[in-house]
Every structure is written in structure tokens, then in C-alpha cells.
Scaffold this active site. Structure first.
Site, PDB file in Angstrom:
ATOM      1  N   GLU A 302     -10.763   7.791   3.570  1.00  0.00           N
ATOM      2  CA  GLU A 302     -10.210   8.889   2.797  1.00  0.00           C
ATOM      3  C   GLU A 302     -11.105   9.365   1.665  1.00  0.00           C
ATOM      4  OE1 GLU A 302      -8.471   4.953   1.166  1.00  0.00           O
ATOM      5  OE2 GLU A 302      -8.968   5.812   3.115  1.00  0.00           O
ATOM      6  N   HIS A 326      -2.845  10.574   8.194  1.00  0.00           N
ATOM      7  CA  HIS A 326      -2.942   9.394   7.331  1.00  0.00           C
ATOM      8  C   HIS A 326      -3.981   9.628   6.230  1.00  0.00           C
ATOM      9  CE1 HIS A 326      -2.699   5.030   6.476  1.00  0.00           C
ATOM     10  NE2 HIS A 326      -3.984   5.160   6.180  1.00  0.00           N
ATOM     11  N   GLU A 327      -5.169  10.097   6.612  1.00  0.00           N
ATOM     12  CA  GLU A 327      -6.227  10.280   5.621  1.00  0.00           C
ATOM     13  C   GLU A 327      -5.885  11.407   4.652  1.00  0.00           C
ATOM     14  OE1 GLU A 327      -8.148   7.882   5.553  1.00  0.00           O
ATOM     15  OE2 GLU A 327      -7.731   7.139   7.564  1.00  0.00           O
ATOM     16  N   HIS A 330      -3.677  10.062   1.938  1.00  0.00           N
ATOM     17  CA  HIS A 330      -4.391   9.298   0.912  1.00  0.00           C
ATOM     18  C   HIS A 330      -4.804  10.169  -0.271  1.00  0.00           C
ATOM     19  CE1 HIS A 330      -4.823   5.134   1.932  1.00  0.00           C
ATOM     20  NE2 HIS A 330      -5.302   5.368   3.144  1.00  0.00           N
ATOM     21  N   GLU A 349      -1.750   1.707   1.057  1.00  0.00           N
ATOM     22  CA  GLU A 349      -1.578   1.909   2.498  1.00  0.00           C
ATOM     23  C   GLU A 349      -0.129   2.052   2.942  1.00  0.00           C
ATOM     24  OE1 GLU A 349      -3.880   2.835   4.200  1.00  0.00           O
ATOM     25  OE2 GLU A 349      -5.674   2.170   3.140  1.00  0.00           O
ATOM     26  N   ASP A 406     -12.513  -7.914   2.648  1.00  0.00           N
ATOM     27  CA  ASP A 406     -12.769  -7.566   4.048  1.00  0.00           C
ATOM     28  C   ASP A 406     -12.217  -8.622   4.999  1.00  0.00           C
ATOM     29  OD1 ASP A 406     -14.068  -5.168   3.522  1.00  0.00           O
ATOM     30  OD2 ASP A 406     -16.018  -6.137   3.330  1.00  0.00           O
ATOM     31  N   TYR A 414      -0.418  -2.083   5.613  1.00  0.00           N
ATOM     32  CA  TYR A 414      -0.005  -0.807   6.180  1.00  0.00           C
ATOM     33  C   TYR A 414       1.441  -0.874   6.684  1.00  0.00           C
ATOM     34  CZ  TYR A 414      -5.060   0.301   6.492  1.00  0.00           C
ATOM     35  OH  TYR A 414      -6.389   0.531   6.221  1.00  0.00           O
TER      36      TYR A 414
END
Length: 643
Positions: A302, A326-327, A330, A349, A406, A414
Site C-alpha cells: 500500500e 484491500h490496498e 490501506h 490489517e 517477517d 488479517y
């Protein structure tokens, strides 16, 4: 070589002792370091840009990315004596403060966090004095934030390609910064690249010109005047073309993909308008899309003004465009209102998935929203089955002390986050009532970073007449317990029933029943329903080989190009121990680098004894061409020592 001059102007600074940052002592700030409206202060671009332009003779040649100037406004600072910035694999050659060279030292490396850069200011700072900290440095070829692609790795095969990915804590591998989502900044940048290439950043394009120092290069200028966290700084350089697909949207890609991309994402403006109606004004100006080469490790990123997306979305029928929704979402939840630390990633998220599905509901109907929501619940079940229902990484708010974000990344923030919001919607009055809360939440915390307790206090304040309902929510289990949520929301099953019926027919079928299946089974199912059908099968015990062979005979999934369908189909085949599917699964795992697809496929291949050695050898052959984060995570999955 790419030469980058960038000015980062911090809207505020503060003590930071966060799991994701090396900052120990930054600037000590007064409590009132924000304006009365709660918006972070912005610095004047003009002074810093003038300073940069007047000091171009200090440009230092280097391999990749070169110089960063950090501008701190001291209006609200009590004192400054030592500045500590995050770095990772950077070679710093010089630091100057307001043009005066000063002492600096790189501290001891702290694992995945990198190395602190300690800068001693050469003078006493007066209140109201701006400080420009200029560092000359170069990045490492192994930078975890950058992927440098050879011409052979691009569609055009003629020019190299560069792209960045800074989330979660990789901006420090590009430039020294306060690499934490709790601190926001604005930036101005100039990028010098070979004239046959185009540079883009997560900012408004601010013109271009020939590079006065090299006639074979061009300089592209960018300005981001809305405060953002460092992880949203983004850069791409390549042989790119664009197509206009809306009044505020260009889609960028290599020329081989640009027209296909323009068709696939033609509904972007409708999604933007719907999002504005749901969440409030879009404050970023331009909303462009960039289709990256296949090694990009995420579905989308995003980055403000320039969303990065994977080419695996190019299904040909716009069926995977929910990633764009979705993006877009954001732009409000994540970019405007940001999680303060990565433990609270669900604030980014979960709310974004909720808003994404509200957009889908407006455009395609409420039944579709519920169908997507139920698919998300199945995805959460799949993730928890993989991680284990006692894994601390399945907590909505995990403890990331000493943990690389990560490594903890999954669908949990999410889908568990969305499930909580969907459940609250149902107990607090329905969609129309709850979207009012979401819009008010965005207005309250716009331009700020927040933690879950901030969100919860505002929730209670907004629904002050329904505190008795909120008090019945098992908050501790939702937030701090592993596994599936304590409550399953209610879902409309209209679009799911056919998927459930067909999946159950296959699960219960004996070999003698296989002749009853035919291609007609799928004639009334959409691509979304096919994804759900295969997803349901993945939640059950593996099918016998005879079943997947028959499924291929009648449905011919091997020839389907939709990446979501193909991914689930190949997983189903490997889990069923069908050896003929091994080459196809290896091909998909390596021809693209999206973590959502690559990691599960490699894990399944590794767990299948007859493909384990092939999985490892194939990874070793391809890892140099993978994004560094993807290579690191797959190596962990395959138990391969990267040292």
C-alpha cells in the site's frame, strides 16, 4: 547505478525502545509535541530543498543509493546531544549536521534489527532551530529492502529493474532512519537514473529533468507531504510505461503487461469512490498502481500514491481485484492511521480487510461480502492448522520481543482481526452502525499511530450506550489467546452452499463413485466459488490419488491460469501424494515469488518424501533470483542453513 538524494522531515520524535527499532535515545520531546488537532507537525520543504540544491558538490559516487538528509524541527525539543538512527548493512562514510561534519559511530550489530548509527551533534541545539543531518553512504548488494533484477528477470529482457519493499523494518537497509511505525515523516526526493528508465516513488511526482552532471541520465523529483512511517517509503526503477485508467489513476508496468494490467484494474476508480463514501476523503491525491515483476513477495503493498501489486493478479477476468480494494483501503487504515508497533499489526490489517469487504459488498452485493468473509474464516483455519493452535503467533496481539516481524507474518492479523470486527458489527447494530464507528475512528487517529488500547477506549467511548454489550466480549481470549477466535460470526451461506455441497461429495466419494463427476459440476460456479471449493478440500484429510486424478480428468485444473485456483489445486495434489503434480508445483513455486503461494508449496513439497530432495535442490538453484525476504523464509521452511 541509482543515485538518490532524499530529505526526510520528521513530524515528531520521541523516545523509542520498541521491539522493531534500535532507537534508544532520539529526541526528547515535550508531551505537547502534536498540534491541538492531534495532527503531527510538518516542516517547511523549502529550506531543506534549498540546502540540498546548494550542496550538490558534496554528492558521493557509490554503488547504489547515496545520500539522505534528515530534517528535525526542534520547536518542541528540550535538548539534543546524541541521535541514534536505525541502519542495516549500510556503509556510512560521512555525517554532517547543518553543513558541519560531525562524529558518528556504528554500534554493535543486533541481529535482524541491524546496527545503530550514533551521531554526536557538534553544537548545542536552540529551541526552534531546524537540524539537517546529512549522511553519505551506500547500500549493500544484500540489502533486505531492495531487489535488483537482471534484464533476463524482466518481461522486456533489455533493461535491469529495481524495486524496494520496506515493510516491516527494512527501510533501515536503504537509508538511516527512525525505522518504527510510531514515528511519521514527510519527504522530498530526487532520483537520478539512466535516461531509458523511469523512477517512481511513494509520493507525488514533482517533475523531471536531464541530469546536469550526466547527459545519459534523468532526474525524477518526488514530494510526499502527508506524514508517513518509514516502511511506506518506496522506490522503483525500470523500463516502465503507463496507461490512464481513471481521473486520478495511472497503471504502470513493463510494456509487455501494461495493457493487460489496465484492463484488469479498470474498476479502480469505482473502488476509490466507494472507499471515500465509507471512510472519508482520500487525502493522498494520486492513486497509481504499479505491476511489478513476478518475484515481488506480496499480493500488494500500500505505498502511498503508488500501490505495488503482483502480476499474479492478472487473471484476465478481474476476479482477483479484491486485492486492489484491500490496498485502496490501506489509504485510511494503515497509512493514515497506523499501528504504533508491529505487535498491533491487526489494527492495520483487520480494519483494512473489513473496509475491503465493505467495498466488495457495495459493488457486488451483501451476499458476496459474506461469502468473502467466510472464505477468510477458512483461510484463518488453514493458517492455524499450519502454525499450530498453540502457536503464540496465532495471538491477535503476539509478543514480538526479539522476533523478526517477517517471521511472525501470517494471515492471522488479517483474518482474526477481521473476524473480531465482523463479530462486533453484528452485536453492535449492523453494518450501517459499525461503519459510522470506523469512519469516526479514522478521523480521531488520522496522521497518528495507535495501539489496541487506544482503539478499544475509543470503541467504548463511541458506543457508550452499549457498554453492557461490549463488556460481554471475551477481550482477553480474542486478543491474547492462540488458536481460533472464541466466537464465530454469523455468515450468509447463499454463495457458499454450492461449494460446500460439491466438496462434501468429493470427500465422501468412494472410487466407485468417481464416474458420477463431470465438467458440468462447475458450470454454475464463479472463479471465487472454485477457490472456496478447493479451500474447503484443503481443510480436510488429503484426498486419495484416485480422486485428484479424476478431478483433473473432468475439471482440467492444470490449465487454469487464475493463480488462486492453481495454487490451491497444486497443494491438493501434493497433499494427495500425486507424483505427477510435483513438476507443476515446483514450477509455480519458482516462477513467481508471492509468499502466499511460494511458502506453502515449498512446505508441502518438503513434507512429501518423494519431492523433498527436489524441493531443496530447486530452492538452492533459484534462491539467488528470489526476493531476499522470501529466500530467508523459505530457507527456514526447508531447514536450509543460509549462512
Amino acid at each position: 547505478m541509482v543515485v538518490l538524494d532524499v530529505i526526510l522531515k520528521y513530524t515528531k520524535s520521541k523516545f523509542a525502545s520498541l521491539a522493531d527499532s534500535l532507537n534508544v535515545c532520539l529526541f526528547r520531546a515535550f508531551p505537547n509535541s502534536k498540534s491541538e488537532t492531534g495532527q503531527a507537525h510538518k516542516c517547511n520543504f523549502a529550506a531543506a530543498e534549498k540546502y540540498m540544491n546548494s550542496n550538490r558538490d558534496t554528492r558521493v559516487a557509490c554503488l547504489q543509493i547515496q545520500r539522505v538528509s534528515l530534517v528535525f524541527c526542534s520547536e518542541h525539543l528540550t535538548f539534543v546531544w546524541l541521535q541514534v538512527l536505525d541502519t542495516k548493512d549500510l556503509q556510512v562514510s560521512k555525517v554532517a549536521v547543518n553543513g558541519q561534519e560531525t562524529k558518528f559511530a556504528l554500534g554493535q550489530r543486533q541481529g535482524f534489527k541491524g546496527t545503530p548509527l550514533e551521531i554526536t551533534l557538534p553544537f548545542e541545539l536552540r529551541r526552534g532551530q531546524d537540524v539537517i543531518v546529512e549522511t553519505s553512504f551506500e547500500t549493500s548488494p544484500k540489502s533486505s529492502a531492495l531487489q535488483w533484477l537482471t534484464p533476463e528477470q524482466t518481461s522486456g529482457k533489455k533493461h535491469p529493474f529495481l524495486f524496494s519493499q520496506c515493510q516491516a523494518i527494512h527501510c533501515r537497509a536503504i537509508l538511516p532512519c527512525q525505522d518504527t511505525p510510531s514515528v511519521k515523516l514527510t519527504y522530498y526526493a530526487e532520483v537520478s537514473v539512466p535516461k531509458e528508465l523511469v523512477a517512481l516513488m511513494s509520493a507525488s511526482r514533482d517533475g523531471e529533468m536531464p541530469d546536469p552532471e550526466d547527459c545519459n541520465r534523468r532526474i525524477y523529483r518526488f514530494s510526499q507531504k502527508v506524514p508517513i512511517p518509514c516502511y511506506l517509503i518506496a522506490l522503483v526503477v525500470g523500463a516502465l510505461e503507463s496507461r490512464q485508467i481513471g481521473p486520478r489513476t495511472l497503471v504502470w508496468a513493463e510494456k509487455e503487461l501494461v495493457d493487460k494490467s489496465a484492463y484488469e484494474f479498470s474498476e479502480t476508480e469505482a473502488m476509490l469512490k466507494t472507499a471515500e463514501d465509507l471512510a472519508g476523503p482520500y487525502v493522498w491525491g494520486q492513486y497509481d498502481l504499479l505491476v511489478l515483476p513476478p518475484s515481488f513477495p506480496y499480493g500488494g503493498m500500500e505505498n502511498p500514491c503508488l500501490t505495488f501489486v503482483t502480476p499474479t493478479l492478472l487473471a484476465g477476468d478481474k476476479s482477483l481485484s479484491n486485492v486492489i480494494a484491500h490496498e485502496i483501503s490501506h489509504s485510511w487504515t494503515g497509512n493514515l492511521v497506523t499501528n504504533e508497533t508491529w505487535e498491533h499489526f491487526w489494527l492495520n490489517e483487520g480494519h483494512t480487510v473489513y473496509l475491503e469487504r465493505r467495498i466488495g459488498g457495495r459493488l457486488f452485493g451483501e451476499e458476496f461480502r459474506h461469502f468473502q468473509a467466510l472464505g477468510g474464516w477458512r483461510e484463518l483455519q488453514n493458517t492455524i492448522n499450519t502454525l499450530g493452535d498453540t502457536s503464540p503467533f496465532t495471538n491477535l496481539i503476539p509478543n514480538l520481543n526479539g522476533v523478526d516481524p517477517d517471521v511472525a507474518y501470517s494471515s492471522v492479523p488479517y483474518e482474526k482481526g477481521f473476524a473480531l470486527l465482523f463479530y462486533l458489527e453484528q452485536i453492535l447494530g449492523g453494518p450501517d452502525v459499525f461503519i459510522g464507528f470506523l469512519k469516526a475512528y479514522i478521523q480521531k487517529f488520522a496522521y497518528k499511530s495507535a495501539v489496541t488500547e487506544d482503539w478499544k477506549k475509543f470503541l467504548y467511548s463511541y458506543f457508550k450506550d452499549k457498554v453492557d454489550v461490549l463488556n460481554k466480549v471475551d477481550w482477553n481470549t480474542w486478543m491474547h489467546s492462540p488458536g481460533m477466535p472464541p466466537v464465530k460470526p454469523k455468515y450468509d451461506m447463499t454463495l457458499s452452499n454450492a461449494c460446500v455441497a460439491l466438496s462434501q461429495k468429493w470427500i465422501k466419494a468412494k472410487d466407485s463413485d468417481l464416474c458420477s463427476f463431470s465438467s458440468a459440476d462447475l458450470k454454475d460456479l464463479s472463479s471465487h466459488q472454485l477457490i472456496e471449493f478447493l479451500g474447503l478440500l484443503l481443510l480436510e484429510a488429503p484426498l486419495p490419488v484416485s480422486h485428484v486424478k479424476r478431478m483433473q480428468e473432468v475439471y482440467n485444473f492444470n490449465d487454469v491460469n487464475n493463480s488462486e485456483i492453481r495454487f490451491r489445486w497444486l497443494r491438493l495434489c501434493i497433499l494427495a501424494s500425486w507424483e505427477e503434480a510435483i513438476p507443476l508445483a515446483l514450477k509455480m513455486a519458482t516462477e513467481q515469488g508471492r509468499l502466499k503461494f511460494t511458502r506453502p508449496l515449498f512446505r508441502d513439497l518438503y513434507n512429501f518424501e518423494k519431492s523433498r530432495d527436489q524441493a531443496v535442490s530447486t530452492f538452492m538453484k533459484h534462491k539467488a533470483y528470489m526476493h531476499p525476504v522470501a529466500a530467508m523464509l523459505v530457507a527456514k521452511d526447508l531447514k536450509v542453513d543460509q549462512k
